[in-house]
Design an enzyme around this catalytic site. Structure first.
Site, PDB file in Angstrom:
ATOM      1  N   SER A  10       0.786  -1.246   0.128  1.00  0.00           N
ATOM      2  CA  SER A  10      -0.599  -0.375  -0.307  1.00  0.00           C
ATOM      3  C   SER A  10       1.249   1.282  -0.278  1.00  0.00           C
ATOM      4  O   SER A  10       1.540   1.566   0.748  1.00  0.00           O
ATOM      5  CB  SER A  10      -1.104  -0.375   1.226  1.00  0.00           C
ATOM      6  OG  SER A  10      -1.565   1.296   1.468  1.00  0.00           O
ATOM      7  N   HIS A  35      -1.467  -1.499  -4.135  1.00  0.00           N
ATOM      8  CA  HIS A  35      -2.550  -1.051  -3.550  1.00  0.00           C
ATOM      9  C   HIS A  35      -2.074   0.084  -3.146  1.00  0.00           C
ATOM     10  O   HIS A  35      -2.102   0.989  -2.718  1.00  0.00           O
ATOM     11  CB  HIS A  35      -2.216  -1.880  -2.494  1.00  0.00           C
ATOM     12  CG  HIS A  35      -3.560  -1.430  -1.695  1.00  0.00           C
ATOM     13  ND1 HIS A  35      -5.047  -2.664  -1.917  1.00  0.00           N
ATOM     14  CD2 HIS A  35      -4.224  -1.075  -1.202  1.00  0.00           C
ATOM     15  CE1 HIS A  35      -5.942  -1.751  -1.128  1.00  0.00           C
ATOM     16  NE2 HIS A  35      -5.466  -1.046  -0.344  1.00  0.00           N
ATOM     17  N   ASP A  37      -4.291   3.258  -1.805  1.00  0.00           N
ATOM     18  CA  ASP A  37      -6.157   3.591  -0.850  1.00  0.00           C
ATOM     19  C   ASP A  37      -6.724   4.726  -1.059  1.00  0.00           C
ATOM     20  O   ASP A  37      -5.561   5.868  -0.049  1.00  0.00           O
ATOM     21  CB  ASP A  37      -5.135   4.247   0.719  1.00  0.00           C
ATOM     22  CG  ASP A  37      -5.273   2.381   1.108  1.00  0.00           C
ATOM     23  OD1 ASP A  37      -6.332   1.411   0.773  1.00  0.00           O
ATOM     24  OD2 ASP A  37      -3.741   1.500   1.829  1.00  0.00           O
ATOM     25  N   MET A  39      -9.226   7.870   0.265  1.00  0.00           N
ATOM     26  CA  MET A  39      -9.519   7.901   1.341  1.00  0.00           C
ATOM     27  C   MET A  39     -10.939   9.400   0.921  1.00  0.00           C
ATOM     28  O   MET A  39      -9.910  10.474   0.475  1.00  0.00           O
ATOM     29  CB  MET A  39      -9.452   8.306   2.786  1.00  0.00           C
ATOM     30  CG  MET A  39      -8.523   6.841   2.808  1.00  0.00           C
ATOM     31  SD  MET A  39      -7.592   6.280   4.551  1.00  0.00           S
ATOM     32  CE  MET A  39      -6.720   5.224   4.430  1.00  0.00           C
ATOM     33  N   HIS A  68      -8.839   0.264  -3.655  1.00  0.00           N
ATOM     34  CA  HIS A  68      -9.453   0.693  -3.276  1.00  0.00           C
ATOM     35  C   HIS A  68     -10.625   2.468  -2.974  1.00  0.00           C
ATOM     36  O   HIS A  68      -9.628   2.338  -2.384  1.00  0.00           O
ATOM     37  CB  HIS A  68      -8.373  -0.152  -1.784  1.00  0.00           C
ATOM     38  CG  HIS A  68      -9.335  -0.507  -0.463  1.00  0.00           C
ATOM     39  ND1 HIS A  68      -8.188  -0.620   0.734  1.00  0.00           N
ATOM     40  CD2 HIS A  68     -10.412  -0.167  -0.198  1.00  0.00           C
ATOM     41  CE1 HIS A  68      -9.818  -1.350   1.913  1.00  0.00           C
ATOM     42  NE2 HIS A  68     -10.957  -0.453   1.095  1.00  0.00           N
ATOM     43  N   MET A  70     -12.258   4.289  -0.432  1.00  0.00           N
ATOM     44  CA  MET A  70     -12.667   4.518   0.613  1.00  0.00           C
ATOM     45  C   MET A  70     -13.275   5.636   0.447  1.00  0.00           C
ATOM     46  O   MET A  70     -13.468   5.910   1.127  1.00  0.00           O
ATOM     47  CB  MET A  70     -11.963   4.051   1.605  1.00  0.00           C
ATOM     48  CG  MET A  70     -11.314   2.724   2.052  1.00  0.00           C
ATOM     49  SD  MET A  70     -10.010   2.593   3.091  1.00  0.00           S
ATOM     50  CE  MET A  70      -9.043   2.821   1.720  1.00  0.00           C
ATOM     51  N   MET A 141     -11.990  -6.607   5.477  1.00  0.00           N
ATOM     52  CA  MET A 141     -10.108  -6.133   5.868  1.00  0.00           C
ATOM     53  C   MET A 141     -10.088  -6.236   7.059  1.00  0.00           C
ATOM     54  O   MET A 141     -11.180  -6.972   8.243  1.00  0.00           O
ATOM     55  CB  MET A 141     -11.769  -4.385   6.807  1.00  0.00           C
ATOM     56  CG  MET A 141     -11.620  -3.390   5.385  1.00  0.00           C
ATOM     57  SD  MET A 141      -9.836  -3.302   4.368  1.00  0.00           S
ATOM     58  CE  MET A 141      -9.334  -2.001   5.713  1.00  0.00           C
ATOM     59  N   ASP A 180      -6.561  -7.117   4.371  1.00  0.00           N
ATOM     60  CA  ASP A 180      -6.120  -5.564   4.265  1.00  0.00           C
ATOM     61  C   ASP A 180      -6.258  -5.088   5.475  1.00  0.00           C
ATOM     62  O   ASP A 180      -7.408  -5.158   6.003  1.00  0.00           O
ATOM     63  CB  ASP A 180      -6.737  -4.657   3.345  1.00  0.00           C
ATOM     64  CG  ASP A 180      -6.169  -2.825   3.609  1.00  0.00           C
ATOM     65  OD1 ASP A 180      -5.189  -3.209   3.978  1.00  0.00           O
ATOM     66  OD2 ASP A 180      -6.837  -1.924   2.287  1.00  0.00           O
TER      67      ASP A 180
HETATM   68  C1  DX5 Z   1      -6.778   1.208   5.673  1.00  0.00           C
HETATM   69  C2  DX5 Z   1      -6.058   0.615   4.749  1.00  0.00           C
HETATM   70  C3  DX5 Z   1      -4.615  -0.366   4.620  1.00  0.00           C
HETATM   71  C4  DX5 Z   1      -3.841   0.041   4.919  1.00  0.00           C
HETATM   72  C5  DX5 Z   1      -3.206  -1.087   5.462  1.00  0.00           C
HETATM   73  O1  DX5 Z   1      -7.805   1.443   5.621  1.00  0.00           O
HETATM   74  O2  DX5 Z   1      -7.345   0.226   3.549  1.00  0.00           O
HETATM   75  O3  DX5 Z   1      -4.651  -0.695   2.830  1.00  0.00           O
HETATM   76  O4  DX5 Z   1      -2.646   1.243   4.570  1.00  0.00           O
HETATM   77  O5  DX5 Z   1      -0.928  -0.974   6.513  1.00  0.00           O
HETATM   78  P1  DX5 Z   1      -1.006  -1.518   6.676  1.00  0.00           P
HETATM   79  O6  DX5 Z   1      -0.670  -2.686   6.407  1.00  0.00           O
HETATM   80  O7  DX5 Z   1       0.089  -0.988   7.561  1.00  0.00           O
HETATM   81  O8  DX5 Z   1      -2.023  -1.819   8.131  1.00  0.00           O
HETATM   82 ZN    ZN Z   2      -6.250  -0.706   1.247  1.00  0.00          ZN
END
Ligand code: DX5
Ligand code: ZN
Length: 229
Positions: A10, A35, A37, A39, A68, A70, A141, A180
């Protein structure tokens, strides 16, 4: 046939001032995906990156982009992410009531991307009953979404096993299961033994002294656990 696990680092844990360097590092370390993320500060408290970043990432790497989302309004935004070059789009079930989940999956496939649905830790796998046959991947998750570097929620591997069983019952043999949150050398074996195929790692890779060695070690532990299971 044995399918090896793939590591999806990620970039939320990467150095954004040196992102290209950090992408090359994981390419050479054997990562299977990047990956990403996304948000929005609504569905999750944190705010990260968006469409322009995906577009620029697409321009610098051949690794598939695992995006991903969110975000509270995935139906509105997912076409933009596909156009920007996302290979895999993950939407959260919690943001898509009733028939809207089916609609999102259809839109992702119509756009030529692979479709994944994510489940927060308290969302039961049963919500996928109608859609699992159509999906390319399910994301379990193992932390509450929003931040990297959190601890793995004990027992998340049970949900991985439930998704694997549900996919089997639905005849979706090609379904990938991604996990994840809080995955590293201490937790990868249990999720892979339960059926995980794609392992997201933020801190376990990017905060490691040698991120490439970390990818290889996590991958090797995951593969060994799968073989034993
Ligand atoms: C959390 C994200 C993850 C996160 C993973 O909401 O979706 O992808 O960045 O990070 P680690 O592996 O450090 O938990
Ligand atoms: Zn993620």
């Amino acid at each position: 046939m044995f399918q090896p696990v793939k590591i999806a680092p990620s970039i939320l844990s990467a150095d954004f001032m040196n992102l290209e360097r950090d992408i090359r590092m994981i390419e050479q370390g054997g990562a299977g995906y990047v990956h990403v993320d996304v948000m929005d500060g609504h569905f999750v408290p944190n705010l990260t990156i968006g469409v322009p970043h995906v577009k620029q990432l697409k321009g610098i790497t051949e690794l598939p982009l695992d995006v991903h989302l969110m975000i509270a309004n995935p139906l509105e935004q997912l076409p933009w992410f596909i156009q920007a070059g996302a290979d895999m789009i993950t939407v959260h079930e919690e943001t898509l009531e009733g028939q809207w989940l089916e609609r999102a999956i259809q839109m992702i496939h119509d756009g030529g991307a692979q479709a994944c649905v994510a489940l927060k830790p308290n969302t039961p796998v049963e919500v996928l009953a109608q859609s699992i046959a159509e999906l390319d991947m399910v994301l379990v998750m193992s932390v509450e979404p929003g931040f990297s570097g959190q601890g793995y929620i004990e027992g998340s591997e049970l949900k991985v096993a439930q998704v694997a069983q549900m996919a089997k019952d639905a005849g979706n043999d090609g379904l990938l299961i991604e996990v994840d949150g809080g995955i590293g050398v201490k937790t990868v074996e249990r999720v892979c033994a339960a059926g995980a195929d794609v392992i997201v790692c933020g801190n376990a890779v990017y905060a490691a002294e040698d991120p490439q060695a970390a990818i290889r070690e996590i991958e090797a532990l995951g593969n060994a656990a799968r073989l034993k299971a």
